[in-house]
Enzyme design. Structure first.
Site, PDB file in Angstrom:
ATOM      1  N   ASP A  18     -21.907 -11.144  -7.106  1.00  0.00           N
ATOM      2  CA  ASP A  18     -22.151 -12.040  -8.194  1.00  0.00           C
ATOM      3  C   ASP A  18     -23.911 -11.226  -8.338  1.00  0.00           C
ATOM      4  OD1 ASP A  18     -20.177 -13.542  -7.262  1.00  0.00           O
ATOM      5  OD2 ASP A  18     -21.852 -15.410  -7.489  1.00  0.00           O
TER       6      ASP A  18
ATOM      7  N   LYS B 150     -21.077 -16.692 -15.269  1.00  0.00           N
ATOM      8  CA  LYS B 150     -21.548 -17.980 -14.326  1.00  0.00           C
ATOM      9  C   LYS B 150     -23.067 -18.072 -14.981  1.00  0.00           C
ATOM     10  CE  LYS B 150     -23.164 -18.461 -10.012  1.00  0.00           C
ATOM     11  NZ  LYS B 150     -22.991 -17.158  -7.866  1.00  0.00           N
TER      12      LYS B 150
ATOM     13  N   LYS C  89     -17.508 -19.470 -14.180  1.00  0.00           N
ATOM     14  CA  LYS C  89     -18.099 -19.940 -13.278  1.00  0.00           C
ATOM     15  C   LYS C  89     -19.515 -21.310 -13.614  1.00  0.00           C
ATOM     16  CE  LYS C  89     -19.929 -19.312  -8.360  1.00  0.00           C
ATOM     17  NZ  LYS C  89     -20.084 -18.122  -6.941  1.00  0.00           N
TER      18      LYS C  89
END
Length: 318
Positions: free
Chosen positions: A155, A218, A254
């Site tokens: 991430d 995300k 996300k």
């Protein structure tokens, strides 16, 4: 989920013309929040689906091998076995989607999961999380180290300065380098939308991240003042839809930060179903970044099975 060949489809001219209609976004988000949510056994089924999409996360300054181990055990068995058995779900292989930790804790998580004979993915934040303000070479090295230690998902965070000053091409080139450093690992790009100022910036950052080869986009690090919100999600999933229509490539989504209740999880699932369709309602295209959400999901499942609510101290750590 293998990386595409990035660096081939950056379209700055098209990007510069993008404008987002703020009122339309807010109206759509309000509509989604007003939709009826499933009840009774259908609600429980949706909550188990939500649990299977969670990246169970610990990103605290006091993380230790022992609490990472506890997190991994919970990820492997997210809902109590006796509750699953009473719903005939005990043998369906329910786990969370992944565990998510700092780079220095990746080896601990890999070790714990291996000892439990689990092949659950380990995700690591990287690239100077949460601010993304360290030198580029340091950020790249962090990605490489996390992958070397066994992380199969990374991430990354974007450098918000580049977005706020309109340096989209520089941001694109940075993310392409992160993509290459990830190798075979799955790359999720954190936009830190609370820092980006406008819906138009959020849309552009989403598009640049996807053009550069992100497997997921995300919302947040969870460390900003404003984290995952429904209007921001509308902008990001519309970018995902537009990108899919332009390229035929599906990118995951996300939301993360501040998602704590089962009710919120149901709204997030509804939003994805309404905006992107059932194809995205699976862990390979939808994740929920959360640490405390699982406790409330398990509490609601307990209520469905027993007719009573469990006290939080009666449940395993989530």
């Amino acid at each position: 989920m293998s990386a595409r060949n990035p660096g081939t489809d950056f379209d700055l001219e098209w990007l510069s013309k993008v404008r987002v209609n703020t009122q339309a976004v807010l109206k759509r988000a309000q509509h989604i929040q007003g939709l009826k949510l499933p009840k009774k056994q259908w609600q429980t089924a949706w909550l188990l689906k939500a649990a299977s999409c969670i990246d169970l996360t610990t990103l605290a300054g006091d993380d230790t091998p022992s609490n990472v181990h506890r997190l991994c055990v919970k990820a492997i068995q997210p809902v109590r076995y006796d509750l699953l058995r009473r719903m005939d779900m005990h043998d369906k292989g329910l786990t969370t989607a992944a565990v998510c930790v700092y780079p220095s804790r990746v080896a601990d998580a890999v070790r714990s999961l291996k000892a439990a004979n689990s092949c659950l993915p380990v995700a690591s934040v990287a690239t100077g999380f949460p601010a993304g303000q360290t030198p580029l070479e340091t950020r790249l090295q962090e990605v490489r180290m996390a992958v070397r230690d066994g992380a199969t998902e990374i991430d990354i965070v974007i450098n918000r300065t580049l977005a706020l000053t309109g340096q989209w091409e520089v941001m694109y080139r940075e993310i392409v380098q992160f993509r290459e450093a990830c190798g075979d690992a799955h790359m999720k790009t954190i936009l830190a939308t609370g820092d980006l100022g406008t819906f138009t910036n959020i849309y552009k950052a989403s598009m640049v991240a996807m053009m550069a080869g992100s497997d997921f986009i995300k919302t947040s690090t969870g460390k900003e003042a404003i984290n995952a919100t429904y209007p921001v999600a509308i902008v990001m999933v519309r970018a995902i839809r537009d990108y899919f229509l332009r390229t035929g490539h599906k990118v995951g989504f996300k939301p993360a930060g501040g998602i704590r209740t089962a009710q919120e999880a149901l709204v997030w699932l509804t939003l994805i179903k309404e905006e992107l369709g059932n194809d995205w309602l699976h862990p390979h295209l939808f994740r929920l970044g959360a640490s405390s959400l699982l406790a409330d999901i398990e509490r609601q499942v307990y209520h469905h099975v027993t007719g009573q609510y469990a006290a939080y101290h009666e449940q395993p750590m989530a």
